[in-house]
Design an enzyme around this catalytic site. Sequence first.
Site, mmCIF file in Angstrom:
data_model
loop_
_atom_site.group_PDB
_atom_site.id
_atom_site.type_symbol
_atom_site.label_atom_id
_atom_site.label_comp_id
_atom_site.label_asym_id
_atom_site.label_seq_id
_atom_site.Cartn_x
_atom_site.Cartn_y
_atom_site.Cartn_z
ATOM 1 C CB SER A 1 -27.108 -27.625 22.954
ATOM 2 O OG SER A 1 -26.864 -27.236 24.296
ATOM 3 C CE1 TYR B 1 -25.746 -22.680 21.310
ATOM 4 C CE2 TYR B 1 -26.587 -23.721 23.301
ATOM 5 C CZ TYR B 1 -25.730 -23.721 22.224
ATOM 6 O OH TYR B 1 -24.858 -24.762 22.044
#
Length: 267
Positions: free
Chosen positions: A129, A142
């Site tokens: 990501s 995250y």
Amino acid sequence: MSKVVFITGASSGIGKSIGEFLVEKGFIVYGTSRNPEKYKNSKFLILELDVKKEETILESVNAIIKKEGRIDVVINNAGAGITGPIEEIPHDEIKANFDTNFFGPIKVIKAVLPQMRKQNGGLIINVTSIAGYMGLPYRGVYSASKAALEIITEAFRMEIKDFNIKMTNVAPGDFATNIAAGRYHAPLLDDSPYKKPYGDTLNLMNAHVDNGSNPDVMAKAVFKIIETPNPKVHYKVGEFMQKFSIVLKRILPDKVYEKLLMNHYKL
């Protein structure tokens, strides 16, 4: 001979788009889901797999090898979102997120490496990501899990080079998927000192996903990587400003970049 592709987390979103695109291009595609019975109309076979459970990984890998005799491409796409003030996220939820986003892909890689060594070749693509390139407020866990996968890929690449096995990262920005609905949200507590900034940031994050790019963009990027003889270490796929934010982090002083992030999230 058609390449055999194995995609984790392929029942929806980015994984599904990649799988369907590769089927159209003539690849033999196997996807995975924790509940494959829900996806009997999928354009490719969905196997049962939970990246937290090593036995399900081995069962899926062995089933593909038994049927096809090889696995040419592995796409570690299964992942989970998580939001909240780090102080207020239960530790078990932090561990669970790393089990999915970091330890899960490692288990998949370990399961396929013996076969790829045997066939003297293969490609492993880890979906990370853009959030993994920076510590984002209320997405710190995250960001950390995806950053860990980015870094370990760098080491893995060098260790498996002698076996003609290639590995790369592809970091997507915001795409219009159901990740926001499936992520763990630390509850907005009335007595929390983070209530207002976390609530405002959560609304902003969800809006980014809702207005994100079509996942087909990721599918085309992954296809291009598969067709590349010597993939790069890192790829980024997303809107220009999302990718440019990584460049800014490299060139700006830390506190200036931090201020930009805080302004963006109105903190």
